[in-house]
Design an enzyme around this catalytic site. Sequence first.
Site, PDB file in Angstrom:
ATOM      1  N   GLU A   1      10.911 -31.802 -24.584  1.00 19.99           N
ATOM      2  CA  GLU A   1      10.215 -32.313 -25.765  1.00 19.99           C
ATOM      3  C   GLU A   1       9.457 -31.235 -26.524  1.00 19.99           C
ATOM      4  OE1 GLU A   1       7.735 -35.420 -24.088  1.00 19.99           O
ATOM      5  OE2 GLU A   1       9.037 -36.912 -25.006  1.00 19.99           O
TER       6      GLU A   1
ATOM      7  N   LYS B   1       7.062 -29.266 -21.916  1.00 16.90           N
ATOM      8  CA  LYS B   1       6.695 -30.685 -21.897  1.00 16.90           C
ATOM      9  C   LYS B   1       7.928 -31.484 -21.479  1.00 16.90           C
ATOM     10  CE  LYS B   1       4.311 -34.238 -24.543  1.00 16.90           C
ATOM     11  NZ  LYS B   1       5.114 -35.332 -23.981  1.00 16.90           N
TER      12      LYS B   1
ATOM     13  N   HIS C   1       0.841  -1.193   0.000  1.00 18.18           N
ATOM     14  CA  HIS C   1       0.000   0.000   0.000  1.00 18.18           C
ATOM     15  C   HIS C   1       0.882   1.251   0.000  1.00 18.18           C
ATOM     16  CE1 HIS C   1      -3.741   2.073   2.035  1.00 18.18           C
ATOM     17  NE2 HIS C   1      -3.326   2.716   0.949  1.00 18.18           N
TER      18      HIS C   1
ATOM     19  N   ASP D   1      -0.058  -4.259   4.364  1.00 20.41           N
ATOM     20  CA  ASP D   1      -1.206  -4.590   5.207  1.00 20.41           C
ATOM     21  C   ASP D   1      -1.334  -6.101   5.304  1.00 20.41           C
ATOM     22  OD1 ASP D   1      -2.192  -1.938   5.776  1.00 20.41           O
ATOM     23  OD2 ASP D   1      -2.760  -1.828   3.662  1.00 20.41           O
TER      24      ASP D   1
ATOM     25  N   HIS E   1       3.709   0.887   3.055  1.00 17.32           N
ATOM     26  CA  HIS E   1       3.645  -0.149   4.090  1.00 17.32           C
ATOM     27  C   HIS E   1       2.960  -1.379   3.505  1.00 17.32           C
ATOM     28  CE1 HIS E   1      -0.301   1.837   4.405  1.00 17.32           C
ATOM     29  NE2 HIS E   1      -0.750   0.681   4.858  1.00 17.32           N
TER      30      HIS E   1
END
Length: 935
Positions: A389, A246, A39, A47, A45
């Site tokens: 592959e 893959k 934030h 939260d 800071h």
Amino acid sequence: MSRALERYAAKRRFARTPEPPAAPVTGRDGPLLFAVQKHAARRLHYDFRLELDGVLKSWAVPKGPSLDPHERRLAVQVEDHPFDYASFEGVIPQKEYGAGRVIVWDCGVYSPGEPEQAAPATRAEAEARARASLAQGKLSFFLRGEKLKGSFALVRTATATQWLLLKHADRFVGGHELLAQSASVLSGETLESLANAATGTSMARLPAARLIPEGSPEKLPERLLPMLAEAGGEARSDPRFLYEPKLDGYRTLAWVQPPRVRLLSRRGQDLSVCFPEIVEALAGQGAAMILDGEIVALGPDGRPSFNALQNRAQLKAAAEIAEARARSPAVLVCFDLLHFDGRNLRGAAYADRRRYLSQCLLASEHLQRVHASADAEELYRAALESGFEGIVAKRRDGIYQPGKRSAAWQKVKATRTIDLVVGGYTRGKGAREALGALLLGYWRGKALQYAGHVGSGLSDAGVRDLLERLRALERDRCPFRERPPLHRPTHWLQPRLVVEVSYADWTPDGLLRAPVLLRLREDLDARRIDTRQGPPRRADDSAPRPVNGSVVVSRPAAVSGSGAVSGSVASALHADLRAQIDAVLEQLRQPASRLDLHVGSARIRLTHLDRIYWPADPGAGYAAVDKRALLRYLAGVAPFMLPHLADRPLTMIRMPEGIEGERFFQKHWEATLPDFVETLTVYSEHRSESGTYLLANNLPTLLWLGQNGTLEFHVWHSRAAAGADALSHGTDYASSLAALEQSVLNYPDYLVFDIDPYIYSGKEPKGAEPELNTRGFAGGKQVALWLRKLLAEMSLQAIVKTSGKTGLHVFVPIERTVTFDEARHLCETVGRYLLAAHPREITMEWAVEKRTGKIFIDYNMNVRGKTLNAAYSPRGVPGAPISLPLSWEELEAAEPLDFRITNILARLEKTGDRWHDALLAKQSLAKALGPARAD
């Protein structure tokens, strides 16, 4: 409205703020949620929020969470927030409470309890435990997030609203660069990228309930079949899909119900006994789950080896399995989560299941998560280069369909190609009697290594044309290191011809499997077809993989983040180099001031190892750095530094007596060079003749340069290496100026902005350049951030590093499709646009007296032959600082002398090189050149 949310509602005007209204949720079951929102309000800071009793208990943590058990972070308890706030991202308008930008920095599942306690059996039990612990002033909990994992605690201080957030000691400690991971886990946005979003904007794309595993309740199924993929077409990006590499392994479903674990193959075979290291990793997950993935076994070179996997799967005896486990460790690479903690996830979208997998999987050496990318083309290239592959395309919104082959998953298998030298040809039969097959090889040092033969792909017309070329190269002796097995009459050749072939794989014996001839490669030099293209080393092949006697760092064309797996699989890719580094560091422990350093097959004579290169300065807190320390640094940093030096003409700044002695620039080296040093001859337009540059392409060269007093390494902004991203493939750099201008060296692969503060400390001698000072460097950082924002608006990614002195270097990776002149013009246009926006802070004046008090943007670095110090290069100034790549978040708190030879190696072991990764992620220049050329 719930009384718990009255304070939340009283602080906000919901007609103006995009934040969710004050509405509690009821009837939720399943795991408890945590979220951390970054934030940028009046002060930056984090939260920290925990779900409890239908709302989010919330603490503001000014310095953010830490994974260091010795760090106690202040956490100020604030008003409860509504549950739906957990997925809020956006911009809270000015003059509203909490005005500023918000992203979801992390989210996941939390379970209350001390580290030694068993997890709660039900949600009601979990909430009761959390409620009681908060009332007592200490709440311990276990987090499963994408960034935060492990056991933590919130402890109340003597002040009712002030708590301490701390990390318990467990295997998840470390991660000192935690807060440098600045992107949202939901949208990928950063606070900086939200800077241009309209005030009052909400970026929330998901209901908060979907942030963690949601699905219908179910008992852990006894049996499921894996979902299968259909054959796909080309590797082409589609926003509806994500892409995974893959892997070449055993498809496996893992049933985890601690302490019980089962590994079942696609055909239902139980593999648990064969891979005990995977079973042990899964038994420590601490929650019931079903994972879908691929078991791979690592060969001697650290790469997945199907042959090693087959051998392991056939073993039965415990002693044999234990021996194989040490020799060929196995990894379960997970790509899906089908069940978690009593929830059926198979009906969730694939994109959600990937997020759940990232949160819930507690990765380890033998348990990893497959990488996914939205860029099919880039991942496809990276998959091929990593030896996989191909890739699998998966629909983001697709559900998991057990046992079915679905178009929601499509496999795009690779066609592998390689360039090889022709060392001979055999006679054939019938119509192909004159030419049966070509005998192929690649260089291993000075010897030609046989790689197999190819006969497929030759047409009648191709045979006639090829025979003319082959007969002109015939010789009497076999050119290969070892005579290949021959079954037909054979003609040997001078190894000067290069061909490109496709192939299915490499056999365990290091030969091509199913090769097919594609074309002649007349543009390639046969002498450079070396082991960088060859097969993985075999267990019985003890020789290093050399080029001129040295191990070469690989130069992939894709981000390492696009590789298939992280952890042990990825880190093993440079196993040869790391082995050499370990040997070098061991030799440098000898106290002698002279020694013969062995680096693979190379030998370097080291002298004066106790010579001080950077004197101590007790007042500034600098320890002395001698030649031995420099060589240890260069060896340790080699995996990160060599990719930035590779194939780039090098200019050395040598200080053989140290920084207080004579120093000189050196472009060319006239004396005899060791065999391992590669060179490049380049035409000089200033001297109308050619000069020989060194290429720092390998570890021995790097160390040899250090022995010879090279304290700074400066390189060109272009590479003498053709590639798919290069408009030119010309490699004639030496015959004339015209040839050089038409070559690949005239095409930079990044744009560069050199940012120099001309803000003086007041202590400089008359006429001297500004010395390093806090105000000047802070001004440079601000200009770099403005530049980054402007480039982002042009869809260009900016990367930053310190110069090691007073300034910063901002780079933009590009495809090599524009010349240096065009790159310089573009950078000048960007610089002048920024100057017009900030005339009080920025200057582009060449007269030094006109720069005073401002930050100078130098775009004239974008010139062929100009150099900047390379990433990780030391600088020849007091303190032994390093030119260091940084993340943009790290830049905010950085000072150049924070990063020196004496402290950098430990940092690199933890973080790796994100800057190099980003440079290799090529961006199309078309987006940037449009507006620049229009001007």
